[in-house]
Enzyme design. Structure first.
Site, short mmCIF file in Angstrom:
data_model
loop_
_atom_site.label_atom_id
_atom_site.label_comp_id
_atom_site.label_asym_id
_atom_site.label_seq_id
_atom_site.Cartn_x
_atom_site.Cartn_y
_atom_site.Cartn_z
NE ARG A 51 -2.51 -0.24 3.35
CZ ARG A 51 -3.18 -0.66 4.39
NH1 ARG A 51 -4.48 -0.69 4.37
NH2 ARG A 51 -2.56 -1.05 5.48
CE LYS A 148 2.71 -18.68 12.89
NZ LYS A 148 3.26 -19.31 14.05
CG ASP A 177 4.82 -25.12 9.58
OD1 ASP A 177 5.88 -24.70 10.09
OD2 ASP A 177 3.93 -25.64 10.26
CG HIS A 178 9.08 -20.63 9.94
ND1 HIS A 178 7.95 -20.13 10.51
CD2 HIS A 178 9.98 -20.75 10.93
CE1 HIS A 178 8.15 -19.96 11.79
NE2 HIS A 178 9.37 -20.34 12.09
CE LYS A 182 12.73 -23.66 12.90
NZ LYS A 182 13.57 -22.48 12.95
CD GLU A 216 8.22 -18.58 20.31
OE1 GLU A 216 8.58 -17.82 19.41
OE2 GLU A 216 7.04 -18.73 20.66
CG ASP A 235 1.35 -18.33 17.23
OD1 ASP A 235 1.21 -17.87 16.08
OD2 ASP A 235 2.38 -18.17 17.90
CG HIS A 240 5.20 -23.92 13.81
ND1 HIS A 240 5.23 -23.73 12.45
CD2 HIS A 240 5.06 -22.68 14.35
CE1 HIS A 240 5.13 -22.44 12.19
NE2 HIS A 240 5.01 -21.78 13.32
P1 NAD Z 1 2.39 -6.21 8.44
O1 NAD Z 1 1.14 -5.58 8.94
O2 NAD Z 1 3.69 -5.79 8.99
O3 NAD Z 1 2.48 -5.95 6.86
C1 NAD Z 1 1.38 -6.05 6.02
C2 NAD Z 1 1.74 -5.65 4.60
O4 NAD Z 1 0.56 -5.71 3.82
C3 NAD Z 1 2.29 -4.24 4.44
O5 NAD Z 1 3.27 -4.23 3.42
C4 NAD Z 1 1.08 -3.45 3.94
O6 NAD Z 1 1.40 -2.36 3.09
C5 NAD Z 1 0.39 -4.51 3.12
N1 NAD Z 1 -1.05 -4.23 3.00
C6 NAD Z 1 -1.97 -4.23 4.01
N2 NAD Z 1 -3.20 -3.89 3.49
C7 NAD Z 1 -3.02 -3.72 2.17
C8 NAD Z 1 -3.87 -3.36 1.09
N3 NAD Z 1 -5.18 -3.13 1.25
N4 NAD Z 1 -3.33 -3.26 -0.14
C9 NAD Z 1 -2.03 -3.48 -0.34
N5 NAD Z 1 -1.17 -3.81 0.62
C10 NAD Z 1 -1.66 -3.92 1.86
O7 NAD Z 1 2.17 -7.77 8.54
P2 NAD Z 1 3.31 -8.90 8.63
O8 NAD Z 1 3.74 -9.06 10.03
O9 NAD Z 1 4.35 -8.64 7.59
O10 NAD Z 1 2.48 -10.21 8.29
C11 NAD Z 1 2.04 -10.54 6.97
C12 NAD Z 1 1.39 -11.93 7.03
O11 NAD Z 1 2.35 -12.90 7.44
C13 NAD Z 1 0.27 -12.02 8.06
O12 NAD Z 1 -0.70 -12.93 7.58
C14 NAD Z 1 0.93 -12.63 9.28
O13 NAD Z 1 0.04 -13.33 10.10
C15 NAD Z 1 1.92 -13.57 8.62
N6 NAD Z 1 3.08 -13.88 9.43
C16 NAD Z 1 3.89 -12.90 9.89
C17 NAD Z 1 5.01 -13.24 10.65
C18 NAD Z 1 5.95 -12.18 11.14
O14 NAD Z 1 6.98 -12.56 11.70
N7 NAD Z 1 5.69 -10.92 10.94
C19 NAD Z 1 5.28 -14.56 10.95
C20 NAD Z 1 4.44 -15.55 10.45
C21 NAD Z 1 3.34 -15.20 9.69
#
Ligand code: NAD
Length: 483
Positions: A51, A148, A177-178, A182, A216, A235, A240
Site C-alpha cells: 500500500r 500462517k 510452515d517455516h 529448517k 521460546e 499459533d 508447527h
Molecule cells: P504487516 O502488517 O507488517 O504488513 C502487512 C503488509 O501488507 C504491508 O506491506 C502493507 O502495506 C500490506 N497491506 C496491508 N493492506 C493492504 C492493502 N489493502 N493493499 C495493499 N497492501 C496492503 O504484517 P506482517 O507481520 O508482515 O504479516 C504478513 C502476514 O504474514 C500475516 O498474515 C501474518 O500473520 C503472517 N506472518 C507474519 C510473521 C511475522 O513474523 N511478521 C510470521 C508468520 C506469519
C-alpha cells in the site's frame, strides 16, 4: 564442505505486502542471501507490492535498510547489497481496489516462473487472488505462497481453501510452515529413511515415548493483538508441532515426492486420538525476573488466552499403539529450545542387576539453537570398582561435523527457492491443514465452553507445575528446559 548450489532459471517473485514486518525480517534477507549464493540470475526480479506510496528507488532504500538490520554480516558487503538492489522493483497497489494493478501487470509480462508471495493478512487473500487473475498475471506456471495463520478453525480454513481454489489449482498453492524449511527438520526424514539403523526400532515395541518441545524465551513481542485471539494452540500446536509430529511418526513414503510425503503426513493427523482433558495443560506467564506478565503484554487484565500448552496424545495405528507423544510449546520460558526426544524402552532384562540403575537410549534432535542430533548410549563408567553404567552422548553437532559451511540456510531461503523450483514437498496441502484443525477444534471449543482459565507460570520458568505433574504421573520427565 562446499555446499552445492543448484542454479535456477530467471524468475520473478512478487512480494505482496513487501513493506511489512515479515518481508523485512524474513523474505527480503532470504532472497538477498540466495542472491549472494548465486541463485538469482541477472534478470531475475523481486517486485515489492504494497500500500505504501513508494517508487522503486524508495523501495530499494527500504530493502537496504531491512538487509542492514536482518541479513547479518553478508549485508556489510556494500557491493553485494547494491547488486541485489538492482533486481528490486516496486509498485504501490491497493489489494481491495484497482490502484496499481495495471502497473504490476505491465511489469510481469515476461514468460518465466512467477511467484506471488501473499505477505498480508488472510483477509486479503481472496481479493489479491482474484485481481492477479483478472489482470492476467497468472498462468499454469504461476505459484502463490500463503503464510500462517491459515484460518483460526476448520471452518475458516475450509473457507480460505475454497477462496484460493477458485483461482488456483492446489499444485500452485504453497502454504508455508517455516518449521519444515529448517535443515534439521528435513534431516528427520534423512535420519529415519536414509539409515538402516533407526527404522527397525521406530515403533511402539522399542520406543517408550516421544516428546517434542518448542520453547521460546520471548513474550508476545508487539504481536499481542494477534496472539490474544490465537493462543499457543492455534499459533504453534496446530501447525508447527503437528508438522514435527507428522515427520517423526509417519510411515516411509514410497518416494520423496510432494504428494507421497504429504499423503503419509495426513495419515498421521487422521490417526490422532482425541486428547483427554487430564492430558492437556494450558498456561499463561506471569511477571517475573523483570519481565511483564502476559496480561500486561496484551493489555487485557482478564485474558484467558494460553501462552503455553502441553499435551499427551496417541496415534491409533499399528506402529504407535500404546506409545504416548508429549508435545509442549510456550512463550517466556526459561530459554529458546526446540527439540524432539525419542526415548527408547529399557532393555528387556538387565544382566548388570538393579544397582546398575535404569538406562535408556535417547535420540535427541535439536532444532534450535545449535542444530544437531545426539544419541545417548549406555557404557561402562571407566575405572575400577565394578560394572557401573553411565550414559554418554554420541554427538553430531552439524556445525562441528560439517564445518562452517554447515551454517545452514535460513528456513525461508530454502522454502522460497522450493517455490521457485516448483517443489511442494515441504508445504502443507489443503487436506493436511483441515485435518489438523479438525483435531484442534474440539480442544479449543472445550476450553471456551468451560471458560477455562490457563494456569499461571513464572516468566522464564519451564511452564506451569501441572505440565510437570502430567509427566510425573506417567513416571517420565520432560527433557530440556530444566529450570
Ligand atoms: P504487516 O502488517 O507488517 O504488513 C502487512 C503488509 O501488507 C504491508 O506491506 C502493507 O502495506 C500490506 N497491506 C496491508 N493492506 C493492504 C492493502 N489493502 N493493499 C495493499 N497492501 C496492503 O504484517 P506482517 O507481520 O508482515 O504479516 C504478513 C502476514 O504474514 C500475516 O498474515 C501474518 O500473520 C503472517 N506472518 C507474519 C510473521 C511475522 O513474523 N511478521 C510470521 C508468520 C506469519
Amino acid at each position: 564442505m562446499v555446499s552445492r548450489i543448484i542454479p535456477v532459471e530467471a524468475f520473478d517473485i512478487v512480494v505482496i505486502g513487501g513493506t511489512g514486518d515479515l518481508a523485512r525480517r524474513k523474505i527480503l534477507p532470504a532472497l538477498f542471501k540466495r542472491h549472494c549464493a548465486g541463485q538469482m540470475l541477472d534478470d531475475s526480479r523481486l517486485i515489492g507490492a504494497a500500500r505504501r506510496d513508494l517508487d522503486t528507488e524508495g523501495y530499494r532504500e527500504y530493502v537496504r535498510d531491512a538487509l542492514r538490520e536482518f541479513a547479518g554480516e553478508l549485508a556489510l558487503n556494500e557491493a553485494a547489497v547494491q547488486a541485489f538492489c538492482a533486481h528490486v522493483h516496486y509498485v504501490s497497489i491497493d489489494a481491495r481496489g484497482e490502484k496499481g494493478w495495471e502497473d504490476l501487470a505491465d511489469l510481469t509480462t515476461q514468460d518465466r516462473v512467477r511467484s506471488f508471495y501473499f505477505s498480508v493478512g488472510p483477509g486479503l487473500f481472496s481479493d489479491i487472488a482474484q485481481r492477479l487473475q483478472s489482470y492476467g498475471m497468472t498462468n499454469e506456471d504461476s505459484r502463490i505462497v500463503v503464510e500462517k495463520p491459515f484460518g483460526r478453525d476448520l471452518e475458516t480454513a475450509r473457507d480460505l481453501n475454497a477462496q484460493l481454489a477458485r483461482y488456483f489449482d492446489e499444485s500452485q498453492i504453497y502454504r508455508i510452515d517455516h518449521y519444515l524449511g529448517k535443515e534439521t527438520v528435513q534431516n528427520l526424514m534423512a535420519v529415519r529413511f536414509g539409515n538402516m539403523l533407526f527404522e527397525p526400532l521406530w515403533n511402539a515395541q522399542y520406543i517408550d515415548h516421544i516428546q517434542i518441545t518448542v520453547a521460546e524465551s520471548v513474550g508476545v513481542e508487539g504481536r499481542g493483538e494477534y496472539y490474544e485471539k490465537a493462543g499457543a494452540m492455534r499459533d504453534m500446536m496446530q501447525n508447527h508441532l503437528m508438522q514435527l509430529l507428522c515427520l517423526i511418526a509417519m510411515e516411509p513414503p514410497a518416494k520423496f515426492d510432494p504428494d507421497a510425503v504429504r499423503d503419509e503426513k495426513l495419515k498421521v493427523i487422521r490417526a490422532l486420538d482425541s486428547v483427554q482433558p487430564h492430558h492437556i495443560v494450558r498456561g499463561q506467564y506471569t511477571a517475573s525476573d523483570g519481565a511483564t506478565s502476559y496480561r500486561e503484554d496484551v493489555g487485557n487484565e482478564r485474558s484467558k488466552t494460553e501462552s503455553f500448552v502441553a499435551l499427551r496424545c496417541h496415534l491409533n495405528n499399528w506402529r504407535w499403539a500404546g506409545t504416548p507423544f508429549y508435545l509442549r510449546t510456550g512463550k517466556r520460558l526459561s530459554h529458546r529450545d526446540s527439540e524432539i526426544t525419542v526415548v527408547f524402552k529399557d532393555t528387556p532384562h538387565s544382566i548388570f542387576g538393579p544397582e546398575a540403575g535404569r538406562h535408556r537410549n535417547e535420540l535427541t534432535i535439536q532444532l534450535q539453537p545449535n542444530e544437531g542430533i545426539t544419541l545417548g548410549v549406555t557404557i561402562k563408567e571407566p575405572g575400577p570398582g565394578g560394572m557401573r553404567l553411565i550414559d554418554v552422548p554420541l554427538d553430531m553437532s552439524f556445525a562441528e561435523a560439517l564445518g562452517p559451511e554447515a551454517n545452514t540456510p535460513d528456513a525461508y531461503e530454502r522454502l522460497i527457492m522450493d517455490v521457485i523450483r516448483g517443489n511442494q514437498t515441504l508445504f502443507m496441502r489443503n487436506d493436511e491443514v483441515e485435518a489438523a484443525w479438525a483435531w484442534t477444534d474440539p480442544i479449543i471449543r472445550g476450553w471456551e465452553a468451560r471458560g477455562d482459565v490457563p494456569k499461571p507460570y513464572d516468566a522464564f520458568s519451564a511452564g506451569p507445575d501441572d505440565a510437570m505433574l502430567m509427566m510425573r504421573r506417567d513416571e517420565r520427565d520432560w527433557k530440556g528446559l530444566d529450570k
